[in-house]
Write a protein that holds these residues in place. Structure first.
Motif, PDB file in Angstrom:
ATOM      1  N   THR A   1       2.585 -17.242 -26.803  1.00  0.00           N
ATOM      2  CA  THR A   1       2.343 -16.491 -28.034  1.00  0.00           C
ATOM      3  C   THR A   1       3.538 -16.502 -28.976  1.00  0.00           C
ATOM      4  OG1 THR A   1       3.009 -14.473 -26.895  1.00  0.00           O
ATOM      5  CG2 THR A   1       0.644 -14.991 -26.922  1.00  0.00           C
ATOM      6  N   GLY A   2       4.749 -16.567 -28.424  1.00  0.00           N
ATOM      7  CA  GLY A   2       5.949 -16.669 -29.248  1.00  0.00           C
ATOM      8  C   GLY A   2       6.575 -15.359 -29.652  1.00  0.00           C
ATOM      9  N   ASP A   3       5.907 -14.219 -29.357  1.00  0.00           N
ATOM     10  CA  ASP A   3       6.461 -12.938 -29.785  1.00  0.00           C
ATOM     11  C   ASP A   3       7.560 -12.475 -28.837  1.00  0.00           C
ATOM     12  OD1 ASP A   3       4.478 -12.744 -27.889  1.00  0.00           O
ATOM     13  OD2 ASP A   3       3.280 -11.291 -28.974  1.00  0.00           O
ATOM     14  N   ALA A   4       8.480 -11.698 -29.384  1.00  0.00           N
ATOM     15  CA  ALA A   4       9.631 -11.211 -28.622  1.00  0.00           C
ATOM     16  C   ALA A   4       9.593  -9.689 -28.548  1.00  0.00           C
ATOM     17  CB  ALA A   4      10.934 -11.666 -29.275  1.00  0.00           C
ATOM     18  N   TYR A   5      10.131  -9.151 -27.446  1.00  0.00           N
ATOM     19  CA  TYR A   5      10.134  -7.707 -27.240  1.00  0.00           C
ATOM     20  C   TYR A   5      11.273  -7.038 -28.012  1.00  0.00           C
ATOM     21  CZ  TYR A   5       6.906  -8.475 -23.363  1.00  0.00           C
ATOM     22  OH  TYR A   5       5.820  -8.820 -22.602  1.00  0.00           O
ATOM     23  N   ASP A   6      11.008  -5.805 -28.423  1.00  0.00           N
ATOM     24  CA  ASP A   6      12.058  -4.986 -29.013  1.00  0.00           C
ATOM     25  C   ASP A   6      13.167  -4.791 -27.977  1.00  0.00           C
ATOM     26  OD1 ASP A   6      12.968  -2.819 -31.064  1.00  0.00           O
ATOM     27  OD2 ASP A   6      12.970  -1.818 -29.106  1.00  0.00           O
ATOM     28  N   PRO A   7      14.418  -5.072 -28.323  1.00  0.00           N
ATOM     29  CA  PRO A   7      15.492  -4.989 -27.324  1.00  0.00           C
ATOM     30  C   PRO A   7      15.637  -3.611 -26.674  1.00  0.00           C
ATOM     31  CG  PRO A   7      16.241  -6.204 -29.247  1.00  0.00           C
ATOM     32  CD  PRO A   7      14.911  -5.618 -29.601  1.00  0.00           C
ATOM     33  N   ASP A   8      15.482  -2.547 -27.455  1.00  0.00           N
ATOM     34  CA  ASP A   8      15.624  -1.211 -26.883  1.00  0.00           C
ATOM     35  C   ASP A   8      14.481  -0.904 -25.910  1.00  0.00           C
ATOM     36  OD1 ASP A   8      17.952  -0.747 -28.321  1.00  0.00           O
ATOM     37  OD2 ASP A   8      16.902   0.221 -29.985  1.00  0.00           O
ATOM     38  N   ALA A   9      13.266  -1.300 -26.277  1.00  0.00           N
ATOM     39  CA  ALA A   9      12.119  -1.076 -25.398  1.00  0.00           C
ATOM     40  C   ALA A   9      12.267  -1.881 -24.112  1.00  0.00           C
ATOM     41  CB  ALA A   9      10.826  -1.448 -26.119  1.00  0.00           C
ATOM     42  N   LEU A  10      12.816  -3.081 -24.238  1.00  0.00           N
ATOM     43  CA  LEU A  10      12.999  -3.925 -23.058  1.00  0.00           C
ATOM     44  C   LEU A  10      14.049  -3.339 -22.122  1.00  0.00           C
ATOM     45  CD1 LEU A  10      12.131  -6.502 -21.655  1.00  0.00           C
ATOM     46  CD2 LEU A  10      13.797  -7.765 -23.050  1.00  0.00           C
ATOM     47  N   ARG A  11      15.124  -2.824 -22.678  1.00  0.00           N
ATOM     48  CA  ARG A  11      16.163  -2.216 -21.831  1.00  0.00           C
ATOM     49  C   ARG A  11      15.665  -0.920 -21.175  1.00  0.00           C
ATOM     50  NH1 ARG A  11      20.883  -4.530 -21.557  1.00  0.00           N
ATOM     51  NH2 ARG A  11      21.397  -6.160 -23.072  1.00  0.00           N
ATOM     52  N   ALA A  12      14.821  -0.204 -21.884  1.00  0.00           N
ATOM     53  CA  ALA A  12      14.245   1.003 -21.290  1.00  0.00           C
ATOM     54  C   ALA A  12      13.343   0.635 -20.112  1.00  0.00           C
ATOM     55  CB  ALA A  12      13.457   1.781 -22.345  1.00  0.00           C
ATOM     56  N   PHE A  13      12.584  -0.450 -20.254  1.00  0.00           N
ATOM     57  CA  PHE A  13      11.742  -0.902 -19.150  1.00  0.00           C
ATOM     58  C   PHE A  13      12.598  -1.366 -17.983  1.00  0.00           C
ATOM     59  CE2 PHE A  13       9.121  -4.291 -17.100  1.00  0.00           C
ATOM     60  CZ  PHE A  13       8.121  -3.454 -16.591  1.00  0.00           C
ATOM     61  N   ALA A  14      13.697  -2.051 -18.278  1.00  0.00           N
ATOM     62  CA  ALA A  14      14.607  -2.484 -17.213  1.00  0.00           C
ATOM     63  C   ALA A  14      15.137  -1.277 -16.440  1.00  0.00           C
ATOM     64  CB  ALA A  14      15.762  -3.297 -17.800  1.00  0.00           C
ATOM     65  N   ALA A  15      15.443  -0.197 -17.146  1.00  0.00           N
ATOM     66  CA  ALA A  15      15.930   1.015 -16.477  1.00  0.00           C
ATOM     67  C   ALA A  15      14.850   1.627 -15.597  1.00  0.00           C
ATOM     68  CB  ALA A  15      16.405   2.024 -17.525  1.00  0.00           C
ATOM     69  N   ARG A  16      13.609   1.605 -16.066  1.00  0.00           N
ATOM     70  CA  ARG A  16      12.508   2.132 -15.264  1.00  0.00           C
ATOM     71  C   ARG A  16      12.285   1.294 -14.017  1.00  0.00           C
ATOM     72  NH1 ARG A  16       8.029   1.569 -19.050  1.00  0.00           N
ATOM     73  NH2 ARG A  16       6.729   2.161 -17.251  1.00  0.00           N
ATOM     74  N   CYS A  17      12.407  -0.016 -14.150  1.00  0.00           N
ATOM     75  CA  CYS A  17      12.295  -0.892 -12.979  1.00  0.00           C
ATOM     76  C   CYS A  17      13.407  -0.586 -11.976  1.00  0.00           C
ATOM     77  CB  CYS A  17      12.353  -2.359 -13.401  1.00  0.00           C
ATOM     78  SG  CYS A  17      10.889  -2.964 -14.274  1.00  0.00           S
ATOM     79  N   ARG A  18      14.597  -0.409 -12.473  1.00  0.00           N
ATOM     80  CA  ARG A  18      15.746  -0.125 -11.603  1.00  0.00           C
ATOM     81  C   ARG A  18      15.533   1.202 -10.863  1.00  0.00           C
ATOM     82  NH1 ARG A  18      19.053  -1.322 -15.155  1.00  0.00           N
ATOM     83  NH2 ARG A  18      19.515   0.727 -16.022  1.00  0.00           N
ATOM     84  N   ASP A  19      15.028   2.204 -11.580  1.00  0.00           N
ATOM     85  CA  ASP A  19      14.777   3.508 -10.948  1.00  0.00           C
ATOM     86  C   ASP A  19      13.691   3.411  -9.878  1.00  0.00           C
ATOM     87  OD1 ASP A  19      16.681   4.636 -12.573  1.00  0.00           O
ATOM     88  OD2 ASP A  19      15.233   5.450 -14.020  1.00  0.00           O
ATOM     89  N   ALA A  20      12.751   2.465 -10.076  1.00  0.00           N
ATOM     90  CA  ALA A  20      11.651   2.292  -9.119  1.00  0.00           C
ATOM     91  C   ALA A  20      11.997   1.296  -8.015  1.00  0.00           C
ATOM     92  CB  ALA A  20      10.396   1.828  -9.857  1.00  0.00           C
ATOM     93  N   ASP A  21      13.243   0.797  -8.028  1.00  0.00           N
ATOM     94  CA  ASP A  21      13.679  -0.215  -7.061  1.00  0.00           C
ATOM     95  C   ASP A  21      12.817  -1.466  -7.134  1.00  0.00           C
ATOM     96  OD1 ASP A  21      15.445  -1.153  -5.133  1.00  0.00           O
ATOM     97  OD2 ASP A  21      14.187  -0.497  -3.459  1.00  0.00           O
ATOM     98  N   ALA A  22      12.423  -1.820  -8.353  1.00  0.00           N
ATOM     99  CA  ALA A  22      11.662  -3.046  -8.602  1.00  0.00           C
ATOM    100  C   ALA A  22      12.550  -4.017  -9.374  1.00  0.00           C
ATOM    101  CB  ALA A  22      10.397  -2.747  -9.400  1.00  0.00           C
ATOM    102  N   LEU A  23      12.652  -5.231  -8.896  1.00  0.00           N
ATOM    103  CA  LEU A  23      13.414  -6.260  -9.588  1.00  0.00           C
ATOM    104  C   LEU A  23      12.746  -6.588 -10.918  1.00  0.00           C
ATOM    105  CD1 LEU A  23      15.507  -8.658  -9.656  1.00  0.00           C
ATOM    106  CD2 LEU A  23      13.754  -9.999  -8.490  1.00  0.00           C
ATOM    107  N   LEU A  24      13.538  -6.740 -11.963  1.00  0.00           N
ATOM    108  CA  LEU A  24      13.024  -7.262 -13.226  1.00  0.00           C
ATOM    109  C   LEU A  24      13.529  -8.683 -13.401  1.00  0.00           C
ATOM    110  CD1 LEU A  24      11.492  -6.999 -15.869  1.00  0.00           C
ATOM    111  CD2 LEU A  24      13.555  -6.036 -16.913  1.00  0.00           C
ATOM    112  N   VAL A  25      12.599  -9.634 -13.529  1.00  0.00           N
ATOM    113  CA  VAL A  25      12.931 -11.033 -13.772  1.00  0.00           C
ATOM    114  C   VAL A  25      12.647 -11.319 -15.234  1.00  0.00           C
ATOM    115  CG1 VAL A  25      12.438 -13.429 -13.181  1.00  0.00           C
ATOM    116  CG2 VAL A  25      12.353 -11.661 -11.397  1.00  0.00           C
ATOM    117  N   ALA A  26      13.687 -11.668 -15.989  1.00  0.00           N
ATOM    118  CA  ALA A  26      13.562 -11.920 -17.418  1.00  0.00           C
ATOM    119  C   ALA A  26      13.724 -13.414 -17.687  1.00  0.00           C
ATOM    120  CB  ALA A  26      14.608 -11.128 -18.194  1.00  0.00           C
ATOM    121  N   ASP A  27      12.633 -14.051 -18.068  1.00  0.00           N
ATOM    122  CA  ASP A  27      12.667 -15.466 -18.422  1.00  0.00           C
ATOM    123  C   ASP A  27      13.067 -15.570 -19.891  1.00  0.00           C
ATOM    124  OD1 ASP A  27      12.304 -18.148 -18.916  1.00  0.00           O
ATOM    125  OD2 ASP A  27      10.203 -18.211 -18.286  1.00  0.00           O
ATOM    126  N   GLU A  28      14.271 -16.070 -20.132  1.00  0.00           N
ATOM    127  CA  GLU A  28      14.795 -16.178 -21.491  1.00  0.00           C
ATOM    128  C   GLU A  28      14.907 -17.635 -21.932  1.00  0.00           C
ATOM    129  OE1 GLU A  28      17.448 -12.039 -21.403  1.00  0.00           O
ATOM    130  OE2 GLU A  28      18.479 -13.974 -21.490  1.00  0.00           O
TER     131      GLU A  28
END
Length: 353
Positions: free
Chosen positions: A147-174
């Motif tokens: 699709t080509g769309d990119a995530y808002d950086p702040d929203a993405l970092r907030a999701f990364a924090a939620r993953c970390r709190d849930a002990d779930a790895l976040l894999v970011a394909d950049e």
């Protein structure tokens, strides 16, 4: 890798053509490469008679500078896909579920299944609202392919924090982030970033990339990595390319300008995918996703396969995007040089008349 899962998992279709007579718009690689690549590669051939330094200090330093992280966080890999496999291998066990976006890169689900895991598919524009609890990992593709769309950086970092709190790895394909000026998640705790030199530097056959992760996660990746994971030419050319800031800046500007011009022209015959609401933005990648259900032949709907075949007869390769989960009337086209893009626009207008 889980032996039983290997027998139950298929290959994944990709774009790209090895026909030299076709103008290549089905693969999203830069049509240009940085100056000096051939010379660096040639100089590295003599050194390739010996094993490379398995620490790859020059490559890791260049990658760290490029992604704005510590060199100790960088794990060299033969391409971005190898970085993805490494990430799943150290964190996904048989029976684990992983949040996977769709439509997106088909290799995520395949690599998870090879480890015995179960991909749980989530619309890519809803992924950051998903609950990572009770999942071993989550995957984001930023910018998303196809699709080509990119995530808002702040929203993405907030999701990364939620993953970390849930002990779930976040894999970011950049893989396509280098075409933008958006910040990388490299250096973020609990995240594995996968980067490729294939797309931005126009060298898909070189097979060079890296993963980036901190702490115990980075240590696990470094231990699991194969020895001599980059050949000497790939490591030296990779380090050279990663330092070419002027080339990167020129590429970003060309792609931005040409993508907008192409989208405007293509809207006469297609619906061009272009979200305009958070957490996503309009295409930030070197490609456009086209919906064939608007415009086109007046005597009936044209299928993606028919359009791909008609374009190929005129010497242009475009990607049938129906191989992506959730898409059934779409093609994807790369953004290349102005003259090449003009040819694509001419051909697509012709085959839609």
């Amino acid at each position: 890798m889980h032996p039983d899962s290997v027998r139950e998992t298929d290959r994944v279709p990709h774009g790209g053509s090895d026909d030299p007579d076709l103008l290549e718009f089905s693969a999203n690689t830069n049509p240009r490469t940085p100056e000096g690549v051939a010379e660096v590669y040639a100089d590295a051939l003599d050194a390739a008679r010996s094993y490379p330094n398995d620490d790859y200090p020059e490559f890791r330093a260049a990658a760290a500078d490029f992604a704005d992280c510590d060199p100790g966080d960088v794990v060299p890999t033969p391409g971005g896909l190898a970085a993805l496999r490494l990430a799943f291998a150290v964190r996904v066990s048989p029976g684990d579920s992983v949040l996977v976006p769709y439509p997106s890169f088909g290799e995520y689900a395949r690599e998870i299944r090879l480890q015995g895991g179960d991909p749980e598919f989530v619309p890519h524009d809803e992924l950051l609202d998903a609950d990572p609890a009770d999942h071993a990992a989550a995957v984001v593709c930023n910018p998303n392919n196809p699709t080509g769309d990119a995530y808002d950086p702040d929203a993405l970092r907030a999701f990364a924090a939620r993953c970390r709190d849930a002990d779930a790895l976040l894999v970011a394909d950049e893989a396509f982030l280098g075409f933008t000026d958006r910040p990388s998640l490299a250096g973020t705790d609990g995240v594995v970033v996968a980067r490729s030199l294939t797309k931005l530097f126009g060298l898909p056959g070189l097979r060079a990339g890296f993963a980036a992760a901190t702490g115990d996660l980075g240590h696990d990746l470094a231990i699991a990595r194969r020895a001599w994971s980059l050949g000497t030419p790939a490591a030296r050319v990779g380090a050279h390319c990663l330092g070419q800031s002027a080339f990167v800046a020129e590429t970003r500007e060309r792609v931005r300008r040409e993508r907008a011009r192409m989208a405007d022209a293509l809207r006469d015959d297609f619906a061009v995918y272009a979200p305009d609401a958070p957490p996503l933005s309009a295409s930030s990648a070197p490609f456009l996703l086209l919906d064939l259900r608007e415009g086109g032949p007046e005597d009936g709907e044209q299928s993606p396969a028919e359009l791909v075949a008609a374009a190929r007869e005129r010497g242009v390769a475009v990607r049938d995007a129906t191989t992506f989960r959730g898409l059934d009337a779409h093609v994807r086209v790369a953004v290349r040089t102005p003259d090449e893009n003009d040819r694509l626009l001419e051909v697509l207008s012709d085959v839609r008349d």
